[in-house]
Design an enzyme around this catalytic site. Structure first.
Site, PDB file in Angstrom:
ATOM      1  CE  LYS A  93      -0.437  -0.184   5.050  1.00  0.00           C
ATOM      2  NZ  LYS A  93      -1.301   0.051   6.198  1.00  0.00           N
ATOM      3  CE1 TYR A 117      13.071  31.695   3.762  1.00  0.00           C
ATOM      4  CE2 TYR A 117      13.205  29.318   3.442  1.00  0.00           C
ATOM      5  CZ  TYR A 117      12.890  30.589   2.967  1.00  0.00           C
ATOM      6  OH  TYR A 117      12.389  30.739   1.704  1.00  0.00           O
TER       7      TYR A 117
HETATM    8  C1  LIG Z   1      -4.079  -4.463   8.327  1.00  0.00           C
HETATM    9  C2  LIG Z   1      -2.604  -4.398   8.098  1.00  0.00           C
HETATM   10  N1  LIG Z   1      -1.905  -5.528   7.943  1.00  0.00           N
HETATM   11  C3  LIG Z   1      -0.575  -5.528   7.734  1.00  0.00           C
HETATM   12  C4  LIG Z   1       0.125  -4.345   7.686  1.00  0.00           C
HETATM   13  C5  LIG Z   1       1.624  -4.376   7.501  1.00  0.00           C
HETATM   14  O1  LIG Z   1       2.249  -3.947   8.684  1.00  0.00           O
HETATM   15  P1  LIG Z   1       3.848  -3.882   8.801  1.00  0.00           P
HETATM   16  O2  LIG Z   1       4.268  -2.843   7.836  1.00  0.00           O
HETATM   17  O3  LIG Z   1       4.068  -3.462  10.213  1.00  0.00           O
HETATM   18  O4  LIG Z   1       4.379  -5.219   8.483  1.00  0.00           O
HETATM   19  C6  LIG Z   1      -0.546  -3.139   7.859  1.00  0.00           C
HETATM   20  C7  LIG Z   1       0.198  -1.876   7.822  1.00  0.00           C
HETATM   21  O5  LIG Z   1      -0.062  -0.905   8.431  1.00  0.00           O
HETATM   22  C8  LIG Z   1      -1.953  -3.163   8.065  1.00  0.00           C
HETATM   23  O6  LIG Z   1      -2.644  -2.043   8.211  1.00  0.00           O
END
Ligand SMILES: Cc1ncc(COP(=O)(O)O)c(C=O)c1O
Length: 371
Positions: free
Chosen positions: A40, A264
């Site tokens: 994602k 700045y």
């Molecule tokens: C529902 C869910 N599963 C898995 C993951 C993967 O987590 P990680 O990056 O800690 O392995 C996430 C990430 O936020 C998540 O929201």
């Protein structure tokens, strides 16, 4: 690389390191457990499409995304693997879920009828998401029985199994981990779902306890080389390979007298005759403003401090102690340069955040190159 890019800033993403880290996840769970890399947020900022292609070839069983748009990007890039929609089925997303052939996490059983209608004559495979203690998406354990019955009777729906997410997996000894796992096991038993496709584990959970593995796991951050544990250990200490190197080329080198103010707010004032180099990197590139007067970079394998405030497109570094430095020299902001390195955990600690945020904030305008 064009002349212009070679004088600016860029990221190198090491896909063989991503694959190595994926194989570490595979090894940790052993045969018979599905591994669905979490890509994602554009693969935690590093590029979902090239990462998906690489991990598909390396044997990933499917992928997890958060949004319909992310799934669409993968489908358009030719990824035909199962795609899980982690952020779940929201109202209005039913048609998209069907069109893209996604497997949503259904946290609101009230949406099952509209998903069934959207399915038409096709079949949507789905997971029910249950809240075992995180209280961030998920139906109450007491709502599962009715949701299972509904998912099994409505036409066009295929219930794959149950999923949940851990709140404290980054601290493997936290008692909440056992409690959540037992809660999930109880819900599975009570609803006759023990043989279904069950998932609980993110990176930290899959690395810390085999009982967390169930049927399939969802590793994210570990694929990108960072430790999922808190307080942060280096990913390398747990067998992960760093994935990213962020570089920039020096724009200007200036010799300044003692007492000269830099940037700045004149937030840095030289305490000696100094050489100050300017880099074409700023907070618009994901170099967080909190790193002003705090961050460090690597020049020819040596650590040099960021001085003054971070501006939108530029930072200044103190190179007074460098033996030689010239416009166009390569500087490393993240990753390794010779023996020295700045890992993502270290940069996160400088600005009081977690590696996830450092990676996700890497600016879109910084070109990514895959090596
Ligand atoms: C529902 C869910 N599963 C898995 C993951 C993967 O987590 P990680 O990056 O800690 O392995 C996430 C990430 O936020 C998540 O929201």
């Amino acid at each position: 690389m064009t002349q212009e890019l070679s004088r600016s800033t860029w990221l190198e993403v090491d896909l063989s390191a991503v694959q190595h880290n994926f194989e570490q996840a595979r090894r940790a769970v052993g045969p018979g457990v599905g591994v669905f890399p979490v890509i994602k947020a554009n693969g935690y900022g590093l590029g979902a499409v090239p990462i998906a292609h690489r991990l598909a070839a390396a044997g990933a069983d499917g992928f997890c995304v958060a949004r319909l748009e992310e799934a669409a990007t993968l489908r358009h890039a030719g990824i035909q693997h199962p795609l899980v929609l982690l952020s779940g089925l929201s109202q209005g997303a039913e048609e998209g879920v069907v069109a893209l052939n996604l497997r949503p996490f259904v946290f609101d059983p009230g949406l099952l009828p509209s998903l069934s209608r959207a399915a038409g004559r096709s079949t949507v495979a789905l997971f029910l998401k249950v809240n075992t203690g995180m209280s961030r998406l998920g139906m109450a354990t007491t709502a599962v029985a009715a949701a299972v019955a509904q998912a099994r009777t409505l036409p066009g729906l295929h219930l794959l199994g149950l999923v949940s997410h851990m709140a404290c997996a980054d601290q493997p000894d936290h008692p909440e981990n056992d409690r959540q796992r037992h809660c999930l096991q109880t819900v599975l038993t009570q609803n006759g779902l023990t043989g279904s496709q069950v998932s609980l584990a993110n990176s930290a959970a899959l690395l810390s306890h085999p009982d967390n593995h169930f049927s399939w796991v969802r590793p994210g951050i570990m694929l990108y080389g960072a430790s999922p544990f808190f307080p942060a250990r280096s990913g390398q200490q747990i067998g992960l390979r760093p994935v990213v190197r962020w570089s920039a080329r020096i724009l200007q080198v200036d010799a300044l007298p003692c007492g000269a103010a830099v940037g700045y707010g004149q937030a840095f004032v030289t305490q000696r005759p100094s050489r100050i180099a300017i880099l074409p990197v700023g907070y618009a590139d994901g170099y967080n403003r909190l790193l002003g007067n705090r961050g460090r970079v690597l020049l020819a394998g040596h650590s040099r401090p960021v001085v003054g405030r971070v501006s939108m497109d530029m930072i200044a570094i103190d190179v007074t102690e460098a033996e030689s430095v010239a416009v166009g020299d390569r500087v490393t902001l993240l990753g390794s340069d010779g023996e020295a390195s700045i890992d993502v955990e270290e940069m996160a600690a400088w600005r009081g955040t977690i590696p996830y945020e450092v990676l996700c904030n890497l600016g879109e305008r910084v070109p990514r190159f895959y090596v």
